[in-house]
Design an enzyme around this catalytic site. Structure first.
Site, PDB file in Angstrom:
ATOM      1  N   LYS A  21       0.840  -1.205   0.000  1.00 55.26           N
ATOM      2  CA  LYS A  21       0.000   0.000   0.000  1.00 55.26           C
ATOM      3  C   LYS A  21       0.875   1.255   0.000  1.00 55.26           C
ATOM      4  CE  LYS A  21      -3.372   0.773   3.012  1.00 55.26           C
ATOM      5  NZ  LYS A  21      -4.208   0.543   4.189  1.00 55.26           N
ATOM      6  N   LYS A  23       4.030   1.519  -0.949  1.00 55.39           N
ATOM      7  CA  LYS A  23       4.795   1.671  -2.196  1.00 55.39           C
ATOM      8  C   LYS A  23       3.955   2.322  -3.282  1.00 55.39           C
ATOM      9  CE  LYS A  23       8.218  -1.908  -1.715  1.00 55.39           C
ATOM     10  NZ  LYS A  23       8.900  -3.056  -2.286  1.00 55.39           N
ATOM     11  N   LYS A  48      -7.770 -10.624   3.955  1.00 55.76           N
ATOM     12  CA  LYS A  48      -9.057 -11.321   3.945  1.00 55.76           C
ATOM     13  C   LYS A  48      -9.442 -11.719   5.362  1.00 55.76           C
ATOM     14  CE  LYS A  48     -10.812 -14.569   0.461  1.00 55.76           C
ATOM     15  NZ  LYS A  48     -11.276 -13.609  -0.501  1.00 55.76           N
ATOM     16  N   ARG A  78      -5.863  -2.974  -3.799  1.00 58.39           N
ATOM     17  CA  ARG A  78      -6.736  -2.473  -4.863  1.00 58.39           C
ATOM     18  C   ARG A  78      -6.225  -1.120  -5.317  1.00 58.39           C
ATOM     19  NH1 ARG A  78     -12.564  -3.534  -3.141  1.00 58.39           N
ATOM     20  NH2 ARG A  78     -12.006  -5.675  -3.657  1.00 58.39           N
ATOM     21  N   SER A 117     -21.157 -11.910 -14.663  1.00 58.30           N
ATOM     22  CA  SER A 117     -21.863 -11.062 -13.691  1.00 58.30           C
ATOM     23  C   SER A 117     -21.850  -9.597 -14.111  1.00 58.30           C
ATOM     24  CB  SER A 117     -21.184 -11.176 -12.319  1.00 58.30           C
ATOM     25  OG  SER A 117     -19.838 -10.730 -12.397  1.00 58.30           O
ATOM     26  N   GLU A 142      -2.897 -10.485  -4.201  1.00 57.80           N
ATOM     27  CA  GLU A 142      -3.622 -10.174  -5.430  1.00 57.80           C
ATOM     28  C   GLU A 142      -3.755  -8.665  -5.552  1.00 57.80           C
ATOM     29  OE1 GLU A 142      -7.498 -12.078  -7.312  1.00 57.80           O
ATOM     30  OE2 GLU A 142      -8.032 -10.525  -5.846  1.00 57.80           O
ATOM     31  N   ALA A 154     -18.512  -2.966  -8.432  1.00 58.52           N
ATOM     32  CA  ALA A 154     -18.075  -4.220  -7.787  1.00 58.52           C
ATOM     33  C   ALA A 154     -18.393  -4.213  -6.292  1.00 58.52           C
ATOM     34  CB  ALA A 154     -16.581  -4.438  -8.010  1.00 58.52           C
ATOM     35  N   THR A 155     -18.219  -3.054  -5.655  1.00 57.80           N
ATOM     36  CA  THR A 155     -18.460  -2.978  -4.211  1.00 57.80           C
ATOM     37  C   THR A 155     -19.942  -3.199  -3.907  1.00 57.80           C
ATOM     38  OG1 THR A 155     -16.682  -1.375  -4.126  1.00 57.80           O
ATOM     39  CG2 THR A 155     -18.060  -1.505  -2.171  1.00 57.80           C
ATOM     40  N   ILE A 156     -20.792  -2.560  -4.696  1.00 57.76           N
ATOM     41  CA  ILE A 156     -22.238  -2.710  -4.489  1.00 57.76           C
ATOM     42  C   ILE A 156     -22.645  -4.165  -4.769  1.00 57.76           C
ATOM     43  CG2 ILE A 156     -24.537  -2.002  -5.344  1.00 57.76           C
ATOM     44  CD1 ILE A 156     -23.157   0.312  -3.928  1.00 57.76           C
TER      45      ILE A 156
HETATM   46  P1  0O2 Z   1     -13.473 -11.029  -1.608  1.00 58.13           P
HETATM   47  O1  0O2 Z   1     -14.451 -11.025  -0.488  1.00 58.13           O
HETATM   48  O2  0O2 Z   1     -13.476  -9.774  -2.393  1.00 58.13           O
HETATM   49  O3  0O2 Z   1     -12.107 -11.425  -1.175  1.00 58.13           O
HETATM   50  P2  0O2 Z   1     -12.192 -18.554  -9.480  1.00 58.13           P
HETATM   51  O4  0O2 Z   1     -10.901 -19.318  -9.489  1.00 58.13           O
HETATM   52  O5  0O2 Z   1     -12.468 -17.735 -10.698  1.00 58.13           O
HETATM   53  O6  0O2 Z   1     -13.365 -19.341  -9.028  1.00 58.13           O
HETATM   54  P3  0O2 Z   1     -11.101 -16.717  -7.522  1.00 58.13           P
HETATM   55  O7  0O2 Z   1      -9.914 -17.494  -7.120  1.00 58.13           O
HETATM   56  O8  0O2 Z   1     -11.901 -16.112  -6.431  1.00 58.13           O
HETATM   57  O9  0O2 Z   1     -12.157 -17.528  -8.295  1.00 58.13           O
HETATM   58  O10 0O2 Z   1     -10.582 -15.656  -8.552  1.00 58.13           O
HETATM   59  P4  0O2 Z   1     -11.318 -14.446  -9.242  1.00 58.13           P
HETATM   60  O11 0O2 Z   1     -12.552 -14.883  -9.944  1.00 58.13           O
HETATM   61  O12 0O2 Z   1     -10.247 -13.803 -10.041  1.00 58.13           O
HETATM   62  O13 0O2 Z   1     -11.784 -13.528  -8.013  1.00 58.13           O
HETATM   63  C1  0O2 Z   1     -10.910 -12.944  -7.128  1.00 58.13           C
HETATM   64  C2  0O2 Z   1     -11.582 -11.757  -6.505  1.00 58.13           C
HETATM   65  O14 0O2 Z   1     -12.080 -10.882  -7.535  1.00 58.13           O
HETATM   66  C3  0O2 Z   1     -12.824 -12.057  -5.678  1.00 58.13           C
HETATM   67  O15 0O2 Z   1     -12.433 -12.462  -4.395  1.00 58.13           O
HETATM   68  C4  0O2 Z   1     -13.529 -10.708  -5.697  1.00 58.13           C
HETATM   69  O16 0O2 Z   1     -12.883  -9.772  -4.849  1.00 58.13           O
HETATM   70  C5  0O2 Z   1     -13.293 -10.265  -7.121  1.00 58.13           C
HETATM   71  N1  0O2 Z   1     -14.391 -10.745  -7.998  1.00 58.13           N
HETATM   72  C6  0O2 Z   1     -14.319 -11.731  -8.895  1.00 58.13           C
HETATM   73  N2  0O2 Z   1     -15.514 -11.878  -9.516  1.00 58.13           N
HETATM   74  C7  0O2 Z   1     -16.345 -10.954  -9.007  1.00 58.13           C
HETATM   75  C8  0O2 Z   1     -17.717 -10.578  -9.252  1.00 58.13           C
HETATM   76  O17 0O2 Z   1     -18.421 -11.156 -10.093  1.00 58.13           O
HETATM   77  N3  0O2 Z   1     -18.219  -9.560  -8.506  1.00 58.13           N
HETATM   78  C9  0O2 Z   1     -17.481  -8.882  -7.578  1.00 58.13           C
HETATM   79  N4  0O2 Z   1     -18.056  -7.899  -6.909  1.00 58.13           N
HETATM   80  N5  0O2 Z   1     -16.187  -9.217  -7.312  1.00 58.13           N
HETATM   81  C10 0O2 Z   1     -15.628 -10.230  -8.021  1.00 58.13           C
HETATM   82  P5  0O2 Z   1     -13.443 -13.240  -3.452  1.00 58.13           P
HETATM   83  O18 0O2 Z   1     -12.650 -14.168  -2.614  1.00 58.13           O
HETATM   84  O19 0O2 Z   1     -14.532 -13.873  -4.264  1.00 58.13           O
HETATM   85  O20 0O2 Z   1     -14.081 -12.133  -2.573  1.00 58.13           O
END
Ligand code: 0O2
Length: 268
Positions: A21, A23, A48, A78, A117, A142, A154-156
Site C-alpha cells: 500500500k 509503495k 481477507k 486495490r 456477472s 492479489e 463491484a463494491t455494491i
Molecule cells: P473477496 O471477499 O473480495 O475477497 P475462481 O478461481 O475464478 O473461481 P477466484 O480465485 O476467487 O475464483 O478468482 P477471481 O474470480 O479472479 O476472483 C478474485 C476476486 O475478484 C474475488 O475475491 C472478488 O474480490 C473479485 N471478484 C471476482 N468476480 C467478481 C464478481 O463477479 N463480482 C465482484 N463484486 N467481485 C468479483 P473473493 O474471494 O470472491 O471475494
C-alpha cells in the site's frame, strides 16, 4: 483437525499489505509532486477476514493445511484509477517491477473478458518477499486494478451478492447487469474527454501550488524581517487571486521571490 493460529498466520499478509500500500501510494504522490497526472488515484488494501478465507476454502474444497498455497488473495491490494487507460499504465508499471520487488505469477484481464456477472477489473497475482523475524519469506497477494466506476459497481454487487448468498433474484440480477453496462459507458465517455480532465487537473494543481508558495513567502517576509508591507502584499495577492489569472499569479510569485532575495529571506 489442527487448530490454526490465525493471528500468527495472518501477520505476514498484514505486513505485505502495509508495504505494498505504501509503495503504490508513494508512487501516486511522486506523480502529483511532479505535477503529472497520476494513473493511480488511490490505493486500498485488506487482509481477507478469517470467515471469508474459510468460506473460500470450503467453496473450493481446499484442505485447511493448503490454504496458504491455494488461496492467493489473502493479501489484497486495490489500485483505483480514474480512466481505463490508466489501468494499462499501472499494469505496465507492475511489469517493470516484475522480478525486482515482486514477482508476477498470473494475470486475469476481466476488462477484456468481462465476467458474466458484469464484473470488470484487471487482476495481477504476485508473490512478495518479506523479511520477518523468522527470516525471508514470500507471500502471495492479489492486486486488483480498476477504475472508480468499476470499483463502485463491484463494491455494491459484492455486498448484494453476499446478502443473497449468491442466489440473486432475477430482477436484481438484471438491474445489476444494466448498472454494469452504465458503468462501462461512463468509463467510455470519461475516456473521450480524458485529455480535457487531465489538463483541468493540472491547471488546478498548478494554481494551488502557486498560492501555497506565495503565502509562504508573504508569511516569511512578515515574520522574519518584520516586513511592514505584508498587509499590502496580502491585499495585492487577494486581488490577483480573485481575478483568476494564472499568469498574473506567476508574475506576483516571481516578484515575491526577488523581494525575498533582497531581504535575504530563505524560502522553499
Ligand atoms: P473477496 O471477499 O473480495 O475477497 P475462481 O478461481 O475464478 O473461481 P477466484 O480465485 O476467487 O475464483 O478468482 P477471481 O474470480 O479472479 O476472483 C478474485 C476476486 O475478484 C474475488 O475475491 C472478488 O474480490 C473479485 N471478484 C471476482 N468476480 C467478481 C464478481 O463477479 N463480482 C465482484 N463484486 N467481485 C468479483 P473473493 O474471494 O470472491 O471475494
Amino acid at each position: 483437525m489442527e487448530i490454526i493460529d490465525w493471528v500468527g498466520f495472518l501477520m505476514p499478509y498484514e505486513q505485505a499489505v502495509n508495504e505494498l500500500k505504501l509503495k503504490f501510494s508513494n508512487l501516486a504522490s511522486d506523480f502529483k509532486k511532479q505535477a503529472q497526472h497520476s494513473p493511480i488515484e488511490h490505493v486500498d488494501g485488506r487482509v481477507k477476514r478469517v470467515a471469508s478465507i474459510l468460506e473460500k476454502a470450503h467453496r473450493k474444497n481446499i484442505d485447511y493445511a493448503h490454504i496458504a498455497e491455494k488461496i492467493e488473495d489473502i493479501a489484497g491490494i486495490r489500485i483505483i484509477c480514474k480512466f481505463v487507460e490508466d489501468i494499462d499504465k499501472v499494469v505496465e508499471m507492475l511489469h517493470i517491477r516484475d522480478g525486482i520487488d515482486l514477482t508476477i505469477t498470473q494475470e486475469r484481464d476481466y476488462i477484456t473478458n468481462t465476467k458474466p456477472s458484469g464484473y470488470r477489473s484487471y487482476h495481477i497475482l504476485i508473490t512478495y518477499p518479506l523479511i520477518t523475524t523468522s527470516g525471508p519469506f514470500r507471500v502471495a497477494a492479489e492486486i486488483q486494478i480498476r477504475t472508480m466506476s468499476m470499483d463502485f459497481w463491484a463494491t455494491i454487487e459484492h455486498s448484494i451478492k453476499y446478502k443473497y448468498s449468491g442466489n440473486l433474484p432475477d430482477d436484481l440480477q438484471t438491474r445489476l447487469k444494466n448498472a454494469a453496462e452504465a458503468s462501462f459507458q461512463l468509463d467510455k465517455e470519461m475516456g473521450y474527454i480524458r485529455g480535457e480532465i487531465v489538463e483541468a487537473q493540472r491547471v488546478v494543481q498548478q494554481r494551488n501550488d502557486l498560492v501555497d508558495q506565495i503565502l509562504r513567502k508573504v508569511e516569511k517576509l512578515h515574520f522574519m524581517v518584520k516586513f511592514d508591507k505584508a498587509n499590502e502584499l496580502n491585499r495585492q495577492f487577494m486581488e490577483i487571486y480573485e481575478e483568476g489569472n494564472l499568469e498574473k499569479l506567476q508574475g506576483f510569485n516571481q516578484q515575491l521571490s526577488l523581494m525575498a532575495k533582497l531581504y535575504n529571506v530563505q524560502h522553499s
